[in-house]
Design an enzyme around this catalytic site. Structure first.
Site, PDB file in Angstrom:
ATOM      1  N   HIS A  29       7.503 -27.045  -0.640  1.00  0.00           N
ATOM      2  CA  HIS A  29       6.848 -28.199  -1.268  1.00  0.00           C
ATOM      3  C   HIS A  29       5.694 -27.761  -2.153  1.00  0.00           C
ATOM      4  CE1 HIS A  29       9.011 -31.255   1.203  1.00  0.00           C
ATOM      5  NE2 HIS A  29       9.228 -30.154   1.920  1.00  0.00           N
TER       6      HIS A  29
ATOM      7  N   GLU B  86       0.828  -1.206   0.000  1.00  0.00           N
ATOM      8  CA  GLU B  86       0.000   0.000   0.000  1.00  0.00           C
ATOM      9  C   GLU B  86       0.867   1.262   0.000  1.00  0.00           C
ATOM     10  OE1 GLU B  86      -4.235  -0.508   1.859  1.00  0.00           O
ATOM     11  OE2 GLU B  86      -3.084   0.754   3.192  1.00  0.00           O
TER      12      GLU B  86
ATOM     13  N   LYS C 113     -14.102   0.337  -4.255  1.00  0.00           N
ATOM     14  CA  LYS C 113     -15.234   0.753  -3.413  1.00  0.00           C
ATOM     15  C   LYS C 113     -16.279   1.486  -4.255  1.00  0.00           C
ATOM     16  CE  LYS C 113     -12.412   1.449   0.726  1.00  0.00           C
ATOM     17  NZ  LYS C 113     -11.866   2.445   1.647  1.00  0.00           N
TER      18      LYS C 113
HETATM   19  O1  PA5 Z   1      -3.708   1.431   5.700  1.00  0.00           O
HETATM   20  C1  PA5 Z   1      -4.819   1.882   5.513  1.00  0.00           C
HETATM   21  O2  PA5 Z   1      -5.018   3.086   5.575  1.00  0.00           O
HETATM   22  C2  PA5 Z   1      -6.006   0.979   5.201  1.00  0.00           C
HETATM   23  O3  PA5 Z   1      -5.671  -0.350   5.161  1.00  0.00           O
HETATM   24  C3  PA5 Z   1      -7.048   1.133   6.279  1.00  0.00           C
HETATM   25  O4  PA5 Z   1      -6.479   0.806   7.498  1.00  0.00           O
HETATM   26  C4  PA5 Z   1      -8.250   0.246   6.014  1.00  0.00           C
HETATM   27  O5  PA5 Z   1      -8.792   0.541   4.763  1.00  0.00           O
HETATM   28  C5  PA5 Z   1      -9.299   0.451   7.086  1.00  0.00           C
HETATM   29  O6  PA5 Z   1      -9.704   1.783   7.141  1.00  0.00           O
HETATM   30  P1  PA5 Z   1     -10.533   2.328   8.370  1.00  0.00           P
HETATM   31  O7  PA5 Z   1      -9.705   2.163   9.589  1.00  0.00           O
HETATM   32  O8  PA5 Z   1     -10.797   3.760   8.054  1.00  0.00           O
HETATM   33  O9  PA5 Z   1     -11.801   1.513   8.452  1.00  0.00           O
END
Ligand code: PA5
Length: 429
Positions: free
Chosen positions: A303, A282, A417
């Protein structure tokens, strides 16, 4: 606390060309520390290990003690991405693989998928348990945790009554805004804050990670202390994170090694791989660039994926997480018949075999053209996990800056989304 080496890259690297990457990574480190890089408003995680107060620990431990007094035997932790992977990783790493801790509630995770069967089975479980819930969402509106929370909140209210529900639900969310913040104020839930300057994937050393970890019976003070020691080392001359960042960028940009596999020889670390994949994936996977982070557990996956790694497309490098000491000792026993021809190992520790497998695999993969780096910890415990979390967070920031990427945003996460909301006919989409 973390020891790092990349001697397994020596035969692949032109030292003169690599120097340039070391210089760039050092400069990226300076920018990260100065707070002058892109996304620097989300670098509050850098000082978390030294800023957590006695009051913060006490507030989390009070929830643990209160729920123990209430006889809670199941805690459902609801969150997705950075709002669950750190805690899940710590619990997988620290818990007994087979036997539940008799002194702590069972902690399960929800809100990290939209599988109907998963939710149905979760409802089966809560119906036969004395249940409490920690709901974690920085934004407060993420669909997956919101769906799971609706179900668990209704179960808790229906089973224990609305008034008692507030003692069984804890919210971790933004300090001021968002649906979960509003709900927790309206309902009187105990709540903890995800700091504005800490993004989800960097949040394991806030209540997001620490509350579920302490509820499961582990020592969060030792975890934070380990992170603080690693922070101190990295600020005072330990250039491990810079060298790791430099080498991954060199392998990617100069040698076309586009996939990094985080390898461990201990199944406890499988979710460390999941946490690490989110952190690097990310943070770096943007603008058509970025190493693809993968993770494997050996010898299990030798394996299954071993063939590809040995002889498939040469786009891989490995970062091997080496655990120097096993916390338990098991020796291989002798057998009169020796039909399996294992008596040559009689009396040897299983971990000795695991270590020989590691060394044998390292040599085979090097011979097969796979560069390797090693990250060492002394043992798997709270302190070393804390150090490991901090090391990878710090290295990730440096590495992304070296690649020319803002490590602290995630614009691409919105695309699915929007499509999902349109298909679900959410108003406004
Ligand atoms: O690293 C990030 O920002 C994302 O993985 C969020 O943690 C994830 O989408 C969850 O978001 P939120 O805590 O707003 O529900």
């Amino acid at each position: 606390m973390i020891k790092f080496n990349f001697s397994g890259c020596d035969s692949f690297v032109d030292r003169t060309a690599f120097k340039e990457y070391e210089n760039r990574a050092s400069e990226s480190c300076r920018i990260l520390l100065d707070g002058t890089g892109a996304g620097s408003e989300f670098t509050g995680w850098k000082s978390l290990p030294t800023e957590i107060t006695e009051e913060d620990f006490a507030k989390m431990e009070a929830v643990r003690d209160d729920w123990k007094a209430q006889g809670i035997n199941l805690v459902v932790v609801i969150g997705i991405g950075g709002s669950y992977l750190g805690a899940k990783c710590a619990l997988e790493a620290l818990s007994h693989s087979f036997i539940p801790n008799p002194n702590a509630p069972r902690v399960v995770f929800a809100g990290n998928c939209l599988s109907e069967e998963y939710h149905a089975e979760l409802l089966d479980l809560v119906q036969q348990s004395n249940t409490a819930c920690v709901v974690i969402s920085k934004s407060g509106t993420t669909t997956e945790p919101a769906v799971a929370f609706r179900l668990i909140k209704k179960h808790i209210e229906d089973t224990y009554g609305k008034a008692a529900a507030k003692d069984r639900i804890v919210a971790i969310t933004d300090a001021r805004k968002g649906a979960l913040k509003t709900l927790s104020v309206n309902e009187g839930y105990r709540s903890f804050v995800v700091p504005d300057n800490v993004g989800g994937r960097y949040s394991v050393l806030t209540a997001v990670g620490l509350l579920p970890i302490v509820l499961a019976g582990f020592d969060i003070r030792a975890m934070v202390s380990g992170a603080a020691k690693e922070l101190n080392a990295l600020l005072n001359g330990d250039d491990s994170a810079v060298r790791y960042a430099a080498m991954r960028n060199y392998l990617y940009s100069e040698l076309g090694k586009k996939v990094e596999i985080l390898v461990s020889f201990n199944p406890r670390m499988q979710y460390l791989g999941e946490w690490w994949k989110q952190l690097f994936g990310e943070s770096e996977g943007k603008e058509g660039k970025g190493i693809f982070p993968a993770s494997l557990t050996y010898t299990t996956d030798l394996h299954s994926m071993g063939q590809y790694i040995q002889e498939g497309e040469r786009m891989l490098f490995e970062t091997v997480l080496c655990i120097e000491n096993s916390r338990r000792e098991v020796r291989i026993c002798a057998d009169e018949t020796d039909l399996d021809q294992l008596n040559y190992l009689a009396g040897k520790r299983v971990e000795h075999c695991n270590e020989m497998a590691r060394l044998g695999t390292a040599k085979a993969h090097l011979d097969g053209g796979v560069p390797q780096m090693e990250v060492h910890i002394v043992r798997i415990d709270e302190e070393n996990l804390g150090a490991l979390f901090f090391f990878f967070e710090f290295a990730c920031g440096i590495s992304a800056y070296t690649l020319g990427i803002n490590p602290f945003n995630q614009p691409g996460v919105e695309a699915y989304k929007k499509n999902m909301f349109a298909l679900l006919e959410k108003p406004g989409y």
